[in-house]
Design an enzyme around this catalytic site. Sequence first.
Site, PDB file in Angstrom:
ATOM      1  N   THR A  43      23.031 -28.980  19.955  1.00 18.53           N
ATOM      2  CA  THR A  43      24.097 -28.675  19.110  1.00 18.53           C
ATOM      3  C   THR A  43      23.468 -27.788  17.945  1.00 18.53           C
ATOM      4  O   THR A  43      22.573 -28.311  17.342  1.00 18.53           O
ATOM      5  CB  THR A  43      24.812 -29.883  18.498  1.00 18.53           C
ATOM      6  OG1 THR A  43      25.926 -29.409  17.442  1.00 18.53           O
ATOM      7  CG2 THR A  43      23.976 -30.674  17.764  1.00 18.53           C
ATOM      8  N   SER A  44      23.816 -26.386  17.796  1.00 13.88           N
ATOM      9  CA  SER A  44      23.084 -25.773  16.684  1.00 13.88           C
ATOM     10  C   SER A  44      23.369 -26.079  15.464  1.00 13.88           C
ATOM     11  O   SER A  44      24.110 -26.865  15.049  1.00 13.88           O
ATOM     12  CB  SER A  44      23.880 -24.342  16.880  1.00 13.88           C
ATOM     13  OG  SER A  44      23.681 -23.737  18.191  1.00 13.88           O
ATOM     14  N   GLN A  45      22.337 -25.700  14.514  1.00  9.15           N
ATOM     15  CA  GLN A  45      22.349 -26.063  13.193  1.00  9.15           C
ATOM     16  C   GLN A  45      23.765 -25.545  12.592  1.00  9.15           C
ATOM     17  O   GLN A  45      24.287 -24.790  12.817  1.00  9.15           O
ATOM     18  CB  GLN A  45      21.564 -25.279  12.262  1.00  9.15           C
ATOM     19  CG  GLN A  45      21.245 -23.789  12.358  1.00  9.15           C
ATOM     20  CD  GLN A  45      20.518 -23.212  13.478  1.00  9.15           C
ATOM     21  OE1 GLN A  45      20.330 -23.821  14.572  1.00  9.15           O
ATOM     22  NE2 GLN A  45      19.611 -22.248  13.137  1.00  9.15           N
ATOM     23  N   ARG A  81      28.725 -34.131  10.661  1.00 16.46           N
ATOM     24  CA  ARG A  81      28.146 -34.074  11.676  1.00 16.46           C
ATOM     25  C   ARG A  81      27.644 -35.079  12.537  1.00 16.46           C
ATOM     26  O   ARG A  81      27.473 -35.229  13.584  1.00 16.46           O
ATOM     27  CB  ARG A  81      27.073 -32.869  11.295  1.00 16.46           C
ATOM     28  CG  ARG A  81      26.197 -32.352  12.394  1.00 16.46           C
ATOM     29  CD  ARG A  81      25.211 -31.432  12.078  1.00 16.46           C
ATOM     30  NE  ARG A  81      24.467 -30.812  13.133  1.00 16.46           N
ATOM     31  CZ  ARG A  81      23.394 -30.434  13.269  1.00 16.46           C
ATOM     32  NH1 ARG A  81      22.472 -30.749  12.293  1.00 16.46           N
ATOM     33  NH2 ARG A  81      22.601 -29.969  14.264  1.00 16.46           N
TER      34      ARG A  81
END
Length: 204
Positions: free
Chosen positions: A49-51, A23
């Site tokens: 940006t989502s988890q 990530r």
Amino acid sequence: MAVTRAAGVTDPRVLEALAATPRADFVPEHLRADAYHDRPVPLPHGQTTSQPSLVAHMVSVLELGPHDTALEIGTGYGFQTALLARLCARVVSIERYPDLAEAATANLTRAGFTNVEVRVGDGTLGAPDAAPFDGIVVSAAFREVPPPLGEQLAEGGRLVMPVGGGGNDVVICYTRRGGKLVERSRLGGARFVPLTGRYGFRDG
């Protein structure tokens, strides 16, 4: 850092894609340390940006096969795009901000992906020239699924998006049956940025 597991996700292909996708390569450089945690990371223009656990859950319900095509609305820096690209044959991703699209394209190219096309435009209009799609994932919230996206989903395909006003949303997975979208499952509540465009919230 790559996430190797996510609550509620059991699909081995999705878990393998997570493990293979660092990530930290898909967030702003000065925030790379934040990529080591399962939480959202801010992007320019008030985007996020989502988890990873939520991203994995949304991607997993699409049940993409290696010969499928996917449409992504909201490229961001390309982390979710990379997961999709590991799971299916082709990904078309639409990002409204040119600088985010440029950053995502650079990140994805650096990671070696050749089956992704990042476009700049209004995500609520989809990509009719590349339809139909076996899976569609929308990374921003609106009160309903934009009609063009439902129309571009293949019969039997799956679409997942947060439904709500942006900030207090429910992530819902739909499938297309008889030409109509039918709710398939609910993934739970989450906070997303609002979806803007012709069939979303209007700017300003």
